[in-house]
Write a protein that holds these residues in place. Sequence first.
Motif, mmCIF file in Angstrom:
data_model
loop_
_atom_site.group_PDB
_atom_site.id
_atom_site.type_symbol
_atom_site.label_atom_id
_atom_site.label_comp_id
_atom_site.label_asym_id
_atom_site.label_seq_id
_atom_site.Cartn_x
_atom_site.Cartn_y
_atom_site.Cartn_z
ATOM 1 N N ASP A 161 -5.230 -0.881 -5.277
ATOM 2 C CA ASP A 161 -4.740 -0.852 -3.891
ATOM 3 C C ASP A 161 -3.380 -1.551 -3.885
ATOM 4 N N ILE A 162 -2.388 -0.852 -3.337
ATOM 5 C CA ILE A 162 -1.031 -1.413 -3.339
ATOM 6 C C ILE A 162 -0.975 -2.772 -2.652
ATOM 7 N N ASN A 163 -1.850 -2.984 -1.661
ATOM 8 C CA ASN A 163 -1.822 -4.256 -0.929
ATOM 9 C C ASN A 163 -2.247 -5.428 -1.822
ATOM 10 N N ALA A 164 -3.280 -5.186 -2.646
ATOM 11 C CA ALA A 164 -3.725 -6.249 -3.558
ATOM 12 C C ALA A 164 -2.665 -6.506 -4.618
ATOM 13 N N ILE A 166 0.559 -5.989 -4.315
ATOM 14 C CA ILE A 166 1.680 -6.712 -3.690
ATOM 15 C C ILE A 166 1.307 -8.189 -3.499
ATOM 16 N N ALA A 167 0.067 -8.426 -3.080
ATOM 17 C CA ALA A 167 -0.369 -9.813 -2.865
ATOM 18 C C ALA A 167 -0.274 -10.604 -4.165
ATOM 19 N N LEU B 3 3.054 4.146 1.922
ATOM 20 C CA LEU B 3 2.037 3.808 0.909
ATOM 21 C C LEU B 3 0.875 2.985 1.483
ATOM 22 N N ASN B 4 0.755 3.058 2.808
ATOM 23 C CA ASN B 4 -0.315 2.326 3.505
ATOM 24 C C ASN B 4 -0.262 0.820 3.217
ATOM 25 N N ILE B 5 0.947 0.320 3.090
ATOM 26 C CA ILE B 5 1.097 -1.135 2.923
ATOM 27 C C ILE B 5 0.766 -1.797 4.247
ATOM 28 N N ASN B 6 -0.148 -2.732 4.204
ATOM 29 C CA ASN B 6 -0.632 -3.353 5.431
ATOM 30 C C ASN B 6 -0.610 -4.870 5.259
ATOM 31 N N GLN B 9 -3.961 -6.597 5.248
ATOM 32 C CA GLN B 9 -4.710 -6.428 3.983
ATOM 33 C C GLN B 9 -4.144 -7.348 2.902
ATOM 34 N N ILE B 10 -2.816 -7.464 2.902
ATOM 35 C CA ILE B 10 -2.175 -8.349 1.909
ATOM 36 C C ILE B 10 -2.623 -9.791 2.129
ATOM 37 N N LEU B 11 -2.632 -10.198 3.394
ATOM 38 C CA LEU B 11 -3.046 -11.575 3.705
ATOM 39 C C LEU B 11 -4.519 -11.797 3.359
ATOM 40 N N HIS B 13 -6.118 -10.336 0.945
ATOM 41 C CA HIS B 13 -6.156 -10.510 -0.512
ATOM 42 C C HIS B 13 -5.668 -11.901 -0.904
ATOM 43 N N LEU B 14 -4.585 -12.341 -0.252
ATOM 44 C CA LEU B 14 -4.057 -13.672 -0.567
ATOM 45 C C LEU B 14 -5.083 -14.762 -0.241
ATOM 46 N N PHE B 17 -7.504 -14.720 -2.948
ATOM 47 C CA PHE B 17 -6.920 -15.319 -4.159
ATOM 48 C C PHE B 17 -6.956 -16.843 -4.073
#
Lengths: 283, 172
Positions: A161-164, A166-167, B3-6, B9-11, B13-14, B17
């Motif tokens: 997943d591009i979001n993971a 990127i994270a 690319l469905n960058i959201n 969703q990134i946060l 994942h962070l 992490f």
Amino acid sequence: MDKKKKKKFLIVWAAVLVVLLVLIFLMGKPAANTETLQDVMKDGVLHDHNKIKALGMLMNPSVIADWWIMGILLAAAALIRIFAVPHFTEVPGKFQLAIESLVDLADGLARQNSPHRHKFLGAYVFFAGSYIFFGTLFELFGIQAITTTGASVSLPSPLSDINAAIALGCLSYGVIMSGGIAGNHVKGIGLTLKEFSLPISMSFRLFGALLSGLLVTELVYYSISLSFVIPVAVGIMFTLMHALIQTYVLTMLTTVFYGEVSLPQPKKAKKSKAKPKAADIAA
Amino acid sequence: MPLNINLQQILLHLFNFAILFGGLYLLLYKPVKDFMDKREAKYKAMADEAAQKNSQADELKAQYQAKLDQADQEIALRKKTAQQEMQDKLSQEEADAHQKAEQILAKARREAEADKASIMEDASKQIRSLAEDAASKLARKSVSDVYDEFLNTADTAADGSDSSAVKGGDPA
């Protein structure tokens, strides 16, 4: 294993395979795919169709996969911490040696590429390496989740997943910048910002590598006729290779850049502003 | 976004992490690293101690070797001195013995000389005494004989002169 036992094992193994094949074909024609191959591939890349609802939010399957990986890794770490670490001996056994080797691998990589500052970096390499390796292998288990549409999806590797991706790329960049700040203060930020393409390249490298694996796997599993034997090579071998290579690449890049930007820079000697004397000019 | 960058969703994942990083660090990485560091420190301390003891042993060995060398030198010196003393003593004793022998010899000579002189004196005395005795004896015994002999001699002489005078011979 003697010849008799070997023969017995081969017979049983062949029988199990035949029975399974017969059962597969007796089940009749598999249900028709509700999605076209294009949809599957597109969803594999974009994750825009299959969403999972959890905690009152719509999430990509990769976030759920994250939870699984996180749960498995933390549970394993807790079990090791409770049951194994207190019994560690100075002369390690096989299990202790394996755990120590993993820790030493991360610490050694950090120490090698950033000898002047490596304590935090070692811990980060251990986390990132574990996450990428086990996260990539996670797709092999094929754990299912129910989407908002009611369909069942196999949880993918989170980094597909591009979001993971990127994270993780941005987090690695942040770690590199923290090393720059710790080593060179404000100048460290400048040194890190010089490599402005790094988070993008790291993110898309991870995403591209794991996405290609995902797409190949999706392609293979889309057709029932390709689901025999081929996944042994495609699914397991490629995934293992991906896991190892991507773990090595990201941790290596992170440690190298961290070591580079955190290395204390020598101060430039100030230029003398004093004007040359007339006697010197005459001479 | 493409690319469905959201960002949400990134946060997410962070956030995951961060939990995973903290958990792995506290539960696994730090305890194992601490254990390895302690073990390394222990073995390093042991190695340092061994090296220190080794250097001390080397130093002691050097000291003992120096003492041994010194003792050897002292022994050699004392041996030489003792030999010299022995040689001197021998020479001294030899000289003393020689001197003593000389003295004994001189004394013996003197005694011999004295004895000789005494003997000679005694002998001469005895000889003289004997001679005197003999002379006295001779004198006592043969006054008459001598007289007789004298007479005989005189007679003989008288006889002879007579016969030569007769024959024209030498009157002496």
